[in-house]
Scaffold this motif. Structure first.
Motif, PDB file in Angstrom:
ATOM      1  N   PRO A 140      18.978 -42.785 -25.233  1.00  0.00           N
ATOM      2  CA  PRO A 140      18.983 -43.489 -26.516  1.00  0.00           C
ATOM      3  C   PRO A 140      20.330 -44.171 -26.730  1.00  0.00           C
ATOM      4  CG  PRO A 140      19.343 -41.151 -26.858  1.00  0.00           C
ATOM      5  CD  PRO A 140      19.009 -41.320 -25.399  1.00  0.00           C
ATOM      6  N   LYS A 141      20.370 -45.119 -27.627  1.00  0.00           N
ATOM      7  CA  LYS A 141      21.636 -45.749 -27.938  1.00  0.00           C
ATOM      8  C   LYS A 141      22.591 -44.737 -28.569  1.00  0.00           C
ATOM      9  CE  LYS A 141      20.199 -50.562 -28.431  1.00  0.00           C
ATOM     10  NZ  LYS A 141      20.238 -51.764 -29.296  1.00  0.00           N
ATOM     11  N   GLN A 142      23.879 -44.897 -28.297  1.00  0.00           N
ATOM     12  CA  GLN A 142      24.891 -44.055 -28.930  1.00  0.00           C
ATOM     13  C   GLN A 142      25.116 -44.565 -30.354  1.00  0.00           C
ATOM     14  OE1 GLN A 142      26.678 -41.217 -27.895  1.00  0.00           O
ATOM     15  NE2 GLN A 142      27.230 -41.259 -30.076  1.00  0.00           N
ATOM     16  N   ILE A 143      24.978 -43.669 -31.309  1.00  0.00           N
ATOM     17  CA  ILE A 143      25.187 -44.015 -32.713  1.00  0.00           C
ATOM     18  C   ILE A 143      26.607 -43.631 -33.127  1.00  0.00           C
ATOM     19  CG2 ILE A 143      24.450 -43.588 -35.094  1.00  0.00           C
ATOM     20  CD1 ILE A 143      22.403 -45.112 -33.420  1.00  0.00           C
ATOM     21  N   VAL A 144      27.282 -44.548 -33.823  1.00  0.00           N
ATOM     22  CA  VAL A 144      28.580 -44.279 -34.444  1.00  0.00           C
ATOM     23  C   VAL A 144      28.448 -44.624 -35.924  1.00  0.00           C
ATOM     24  CG1 VAL A 144      31.039 -44.835 -34.506  1.00  0.00           C
ATOM     25  CG2 VAL A 144      29.815 -44.814 -32.309  1.00  0.00           C
ATOM     26  N   ILE A 145      28.835 -43.680 -36.790  1.00  0.00           N
ATOM     27  CA  ILE A 145      28.724 -43.890 -38.239  1.00  0.00           C
ATOM     28  C   ILE A 145      30.122 -43.836 -38.843  1.00  0.00           C
ATOM     29  CG2 ILE A 145      27.653 -43.138 -40.389  1.00  0.00           C
ATOM     30  CD1 ILE A 145      25.509 -41.732 -38.747  1.00  0.00           C
ATOM     31  N   ILE A 146      30.567 -44.970 -39.365  1.00  0.00           N
ATOM     32  CA  ILE A 146      31.911 -45.106 -39.932  1.00  0.00           C
ATOM     33  C   ILE A 146      31.782 -45.285 -41.438  1.00  0.00           C
ATOM     34  CG2 ILE A 146      33.993 -46.548 -39.998  1.00  0.00           C
ATOM     35  CD1 ILE A 146      33.265 -47.320 -37.037  1.00  0.00           C
ATOM     36  N   GLY A 199      27.189 -38.083 -22.381  1.00  0.00           N
ATOM     37  CA  GLY A 199      26.452 -36.829 -22.473  1.00  0.00           C
ATOM     38  C   GLY A 199      25.149 -36.959 -23.248  1.00  0.00           C
ATOM     39  N   LYS A 200      25.026 -36.173 -24.315  1.00  0.00           N
ATOM     40  CA  LYS A 200      23.761 -36.087 -25.042  1.00  0.00           C
ATOM     41  C   LYS A 200      23.553 -37.208 -26.060  1.00  0.00           C
ATOM     42  CE  LYS A 200      23.502 -31.042 -24.667  1.00  0.00           C
ATOM     43  NZ  LYS A 200      23.416 -29.753 -25.428  1.00  0.00           N
ATOM     44  N   ARG A 201      24.589 -37.978 -26.308  1.00  0.00           N
ATOM     45  CA  ARG A 201      24.516 -39.094 -27.264  1.00  0.00           C
ATOM     46  C   ARG A 201      24.162 -38.636 -28.678  1.00  0.00           C
ATOM     47  NH1 ARG A 201      23.308 -44.833 -24.226  1.00  0.00           N
ATOM     48  NH2 ARG A 201      24.942 -44.525 -22.664  1.00  0.00           N
ATOM     49  N   ILE A 202      24.795 -37.580 -29.084  1.00  0.00           N
ATOM     50  CA  ILE A 202      24.700 -37.152 -30.481  1.00  0.00           C
ATOM     51  C   ILE A 202      25.518 -38.126 -31.330  1.00  0.00           C
ATOM     52  CG2 ILE A 202      25.282 -35.292 -32.101  1.00  0.00           C
ATOM     53  CD1 ILE A 202      24.934 -33.345 -29.742  1.00  0.00           C
ATOM     54  N   PRO A 203      25.060 -38.489 -32.523  1.00  0.00           N
ATOM     55  CA  PRO A 203      25.823 -39.425 -33.366  1.00  0.00           C
ATOM     56  C   PRO A 203      27.249 -38.939 -33.620  1.00  0.00           C
ATOM     57  CG  PRO A 203      23.621 -39.118 -34.254  1.00  0.00           C
ATOM     58  CD  PRO A 203      23.771 -38.122 -33.137  1.00  0.00           C
TER      59      PRO A 203
END
Length: 333
Positions: free
Chosen positions: A31-37, A273-277
């Protein structure tokens, strides 16, 4: 003796089966890597402009947790009464003038029109650890009242069309001042119509659970500095770690590098790795001569532009996560 045609057919079948085993299906794509700023309080006008410019350069969408006292001037501050306080009290002051309120409302409008998420940081930045459900509901009610009526309260002309509808329906996220949450908060949030809370802290990035209709996000503790001690991934916590909460502008470049390295390492660990947000928190205050914003701009400029990375808001994350559920619920009417 077997017929030659049977031998050939058998050989072809064995070869075909071997070929199948030798070339297994490709693994599913990550899945896409999510980044929340996100940004807390969202006071300074120039920082609104700077953050929106960063978003425009990188394609990111941010969450702004607004404190409603910055939509009240010294003349209108008594519109707000905090739980257990007399009217017109705030831990972080109020807007300096009616003009400043007007400029901030303009920035909120622009950010919302650009797809950013406007959330609630309450009003007066009081510590609600001992508040009751009724206290939290009072604070939420004050926030919505001030936001919805900000133009009329302050006598600012030309309220934008749809402003009140936006104020009533679009603010779905909350972050508690000081990240100070209690059981009563989580009882009050769904009653007040919120969908998400971003007041948690976790040891490293975690998938946000949804409990009683509220998706609960947590700022991660990430390794930082020469000894890789963990620190909450928020500029204020880094400021205290680096300089004890006192300005050291001569070390700003070092602090910016340390912060960037910590952010990038935390990102890479999930990306590979797991691509956790990954969640990162900021304020509009330029601590240590802007070291943390400089690190943010460097970091976002590198990662948010990647094809397999999405720098999105809390609201958008929850909206995307709930779409499959909504689709299932809508099947068959």
């Amino acid at each position: 003796m077997p017929h030659l045609s049977r031998v050939i057919a058998f050989s072809i079948a064995v070869f075909a089966a071997g070929a199948a085993f030798a070339d297994p299906p490709a693994p599913p794509a990550k899945p896409k890597q999510i980044v929340i700023i996100s940004f807390d309080s969202a006071r300074d006008i120039s920082q609104w402009q700077r953050s929106r410019a960063l978003a425009a350069r990188t394609g990111a969408h941010f969450t702004y947790f607004v404190s409603c006292v910055f939509l009240l001037s010294p003349e209108t501050r008594k519109e707000y009464t905090a739980p257990g306080k007399t009217e017109g009290k705030s831990n972080i002051g109020f807007a300096a003038s009616k003009q400043e309120v007007a400029e901030r409302l303009e920035q909120i409008n622009l950010a919302a029109s650009e797809g950013h998420d406007i959330g609630s940081h309450g009003c007066g930045h009081f510590d609600g650890k001992d508040w009751s459900k009724a206290d939290w509901l009072s604070e939420f009610g004050a926030f919505r009242h001030v936001l919805e009526n900000a133009y009329s309260i302050n006598g600012i002309a030309a309220e934008p069309k749809g402003w009140r509808d936006f104020a009533r329906k679009s603010v779905v996220g909350f972050r508690a001042p000081y990240l100070s949450a209690n059981k009563a908060l989580y009882e009050a949030l769904p009653a007040a119509g919120f969908l998400l809370d971003a007041s948690g802290v976790s040891r490293g990035p975690v998938e946000p659970p949804t409990v009683n209709g509220i998706t609960r996000f947590s700022l991660p503790q990430i390794p930082e500095g020469p000894s890789s001690r963990r620190v909450i991934a928020m500029d204020y916590n880094l400021y205290v770690r680096h300089s004890g909460g006192f300005e050291r502008p001569s070390m700003a470049e070092e602090f910016a590098d340390r912060t960037y390295n910590a952010f990038r390492a935390a990102f890479d660990a999930q990306y590979q790795g797991k691509r956790i947000p990954l969640e990162l928190g900021f304020h509009f205050t330029l601590m240590n001569d802007g070291a943390y914003w400089n690190a943010l701009e460097r970091f976002a400029g590198e990662v948010c532009i990647k094809a397999d990375v999405e720098c999105i808001s809390f609201r958008d994350y929850v909206s995307h996560a709930r779409e499959p559920q909504d689709a299932v619920q809508n099947v068959g009417g």
